[in-house]
Design an enzyme around this catalytic site. Sequence first.
Site, PDB file in Angstrom:
ATOM      1  N   CYS A 137      46.758  33.327  42.053  1.00 26.64           N
ATOM      2  CA  CYS A 137      48.206  33.073  41.960  1.00 26.64           C
ATOM      3  C   CYS A 137      48.642  32.007  42.960  1.00 26.64           C
ATOM      4  CB  CYS A 137      48.995  34.349  42.194  1.00 26.64           C
ATOM      5  SG  CYS A 137      48.912  35.485  40.804  1.00 26.64           S
ATOM      6  N   SER A 195      45.062  37.717  43.070  1.00 21.89           N
ATOM      7  CA  SER A 195      44.020  36.715  42.860  1.00 21.89           C
ATOM      8  C   SER A 195      44.481  35.653  41.862  1.00 21.89           C
ATOM      9  CB  SER A 195      42.770  37.388  42.306  1.00 21.89           C
ATOM     10  OG  SER A 195      42.398  38.444  43.158  1.00 21.89           O
ATOM     11  N   ASP A 233      42.696  33.561  52.091  1.00 22.71           N
ATOM     12  CA  ASP A 233      42.490  34.743  51.247  1.00 22.71           C
ATOM     13  C   ASP A 233      42.683  36.082  51.963  1.00 22.71           C
ATOM     14  OD1 ASP A 233      41.843  35.797  48.662  1.00 22.71           O
ATOM     15  OD2 ASP A 233      39.841  36.288  49.388  1.00 22.71           O
ATOM     16  N   HIS A 271      45.067  41.197  51.947  1.00 25.63           N
ATOM     17  CA  HIS A 271      44.702  40.119  51.022  1.00 25.63           C
ATOM     18  C   HIS A 271      45.746  39.012  51.174  1.00 25.63           C
ATOM     19  CE1 HIS A 271      43.717  39.009  46.533  1.00 25.63           C
ATOM     20  NE2 HIS A 271      42.972  38.322  47.374  1.00 25.63           N
ATOM     21  N   ARG A 324      34.367  28.506  40.295  1.00 22.17           N
ATOM     22  CA  ARG A 324      34.711  28.488  41.720  1.00 22.17           C
ATOM     23  C   ARG A 324      34.042  27.345  42.465  1.00 22.17           C
ATOM     24  NH1 ARG A 324      38.004  32.998  43.737  1.00 22.17           N
ATOM     25  NH2 ARG A 324      38.363  34.232  41.871  1.00 22.17           N
ATOM     26  N   TYR A 378      27.571  37.587  41.304  1.00 26.23           N
ATOM     27  CA  TYR A 378      28.763  36.734  41.356  1.00 26.23           C
ATOM     28  C   TYR A 378      29.749  37.090  42.470  1.00 26.23           C
ATOM     29  CZ  TYR A 378      32.041  33.375  39.565  1.00 26.23           C
ATOM     30  OH  TYR A 378      32.829  32.272  39.424  1.00 26.23           O
ATOM     31  N   LYS A 398      35.341  40.723  49.672  1.00 29.98           N
ATOM     32  CA  LYS A 398      36.227  41.780  49.184  1.00 29.98           C
ATOM     33  C   LYS A 398      35.725  43.168  49.613  1.00 29.98           C
ATOM     34  CE  LYS A 398      38.700  38.733  47.067  1.00 29.98           C
ATOM     35  NZ  LYS A 398      40.004  38.349  47.616  1.00 29.98           N
ATOM     36  N   ARG A 430      34.758  39.324  39.196  1.00 27.55           N
ATOM     37  CA  ARG A 430      34.663  40.665  39.751  1.00 27.55           C
ATOM     38  C   ARG A 430      34.769  41.678  38.619  1.00 27.55           C
ATOM     39  NH1 ARG A 430      38.833  41.856  41.747  1.00 27.55           N
ATOM     40  NH2 ARG A 430      40.081  39.952  41.754  1.00 27.55           N
TER      41      ARG A 430
HETATM   42  C1  OXD Z   1      39.860  37.021  44.433  1.00 25.95           C
HETATM   43  C2  OXD Z   1      39.163  36.024  45.265  1.00 25.95           C
HETATM   44  O1  OXD Z   1      39.400  37.335  43.327  1.00 25.95           O
HETATM   45  O2  OXD Z   1      39.697  35.676  46.314  1.00 25.95           O
HETATM   46  O3  OXD Z   1      40.913  37.520  44.884  1.00 25.95           O
HETATM   47  O4  OXD Z   1      38.056  35.612  44.890  1.00 25.95           O
HETATM   48 MN    MN Z   2      41.410  36.864  46.836  1.00 26.07          MN
END
Ligand code: OXD
Ligand code: MN
Length: 601
Positions: free
Chosen positions: A267, A265, A290, A243, A382, A214, A223, A74
Amino acid sequence: MTNATLTNHKKLLAWIDEIKELTTPDDIYIADGSKEEYQNMLNLMVEGGTAQWLAEDKKPNSVLIFSDPADVARVEDRTFICCEKEENAGPTNNWKDPKEMKDILMPLFKGCMKGRTMYVIPFSMGPVGSPIAHIGVEITDSPYVVANMHLMTRVGKPVLDVLGEDGEYVPCVHTVGAPLAEGEKSAAWPCNAENKYITHFPETNEIWSFGSGYGGNALLGKKCFALRIASTMAKREGWMAEHMLILKLTSPEGVEKYVAAAFPSACGKTNLAMMNPTIPGWKVECVGDDIAWMKFKEDGRLYAINPEAGFFGVAPGTNYHSNPNAMESLKANSIFTNVALTDDGDVWWEDIDGDVPAHLIDWNGNDWTPDGGKKAAHPNARFTAPAAQCPVIAPNWADPEGVPIDAILFGGRRATTQPLALEASNWEHGTFLGAAMASEKTAAAAGGLGELRFDPMAMLPFIGYNMADYWGHWLEMGDKGGDNMPKVFYVNWFRKDEEGKWLWPGFGENSRVLKWVVERCDGKADAVDSPIGKLPTKEAMDLAGLDMSDKDWDSLMKVDASEWLDVAGKIEEYFAKFGDKLPARLTKQLEALKARLEAAK
Ligand code: OXD
Ligand code: MN
């Protein structure tokens, strides 16, 4: 236009026409959501050189894609909230006046799909027809996006059926920003290196994304819609878009609880959401990994749905120890982006199980050997996998009514200072804990690994309006929900001792903390007051079978008043950014924290 008969929605058809006029694609295709369509997208990507099939005996019906090396995460500095007044975007967002942004975007979008097909993807965030769900339509020129949207959302005809002739939808326009000249062949991963714009118009509920193919930049349901635009809708309409993972925890006695957790993100949300508990008799099942959308129901409680239908998980670090259920989820029918390729046609990434292979093709498409000193997979590589393939997906994960949330966890990556677990004294204190959340930066966003940054409620990159107004919204939700609101906790799996050794084993052992959390919800487990919140006693935490010395426990749980006074100073500095928008109740919480810390010094 392929599949034009799928809809009679006049506004939608007119909008498709308008975007066609603007972007001048060669073809238009409306996604029907069929399995066949998904396969066609994979084939198209393979034929066009974007993707390659993995070996059928390793990862059946799955593809591997290498992105352009400049398009791997991102792009927060290219992400904009476009609303009339700058103060409504707030100090944590990049703001642009909507008209000014459209003046920048329109020349870029003009002719941007030339030589490509324009795909129209009707999608539902949440089970189709759920009272908590919402519909979007993404227009894109990327088959990669179409395929991923198939896994991550519900797409196609069933969504158009719910939309009918005049239903509401959020229009989302995406382009890789790489028009083709007559006869020109597309790059394997088309994108626009010079111009990337991920833009949101919360006052008109629009999303326009230019130049990146991406993840969160391009799969606009995730998001852009489910967090940035949905957070503004939620504020207007009195619900919450967060989130957060959602998990279902069942005790040996069969008592079911639902926990939502907000971590920044990369974690460990996906790991926690589908963990195998190490404590006997307890069961964790996954509702989502998520995002959570939560609304009040007639019984006064908050009910959550997972608006997504798949996992877009970070691959490196995922293995049969850290997340066996993710490994099982991605065994087939998955899309892999920027992981490495083994000589026998399987995927590989750092910390996956087994020996490190002697040879791989790395995420740049080059030969790789262990002595080269380079990572084989990109740190933000990913996997996209259907949620239904998760062995511990909760049987009711797609219940349109949602699940009642008992507890909310906040957390981040903190090597120091922050104890393993604590409980907020009430919703207002919990809101303060969330607002003051800080974590060490990960690879999910471009730039600055390891640096500490405030990431309130893990929403820093995802809030669609002024963060301080968002905190105000949290407080108002608490006023509405009263005693029915979930209890709030703060956890940290990442504390280290002076030698840099982890103090907590993490992964499946985190079930011990979950057990304490739900027992606190039922008033069963003990806690002691500290200046920063209620801490578990060693006796209240189920540590059976763990080799945890008193010394390690004390280091894990230590609350150092002078260290925390320093933290309080940083929170004060951070809060000051929000000026008089900062809710007075949060200032009061901060003052009370400082007073408790001074008294404890
Ligand atoms: C993030 C995702 O970046 O879930 O938080 O992809
Ligand atoms: Mn996320």
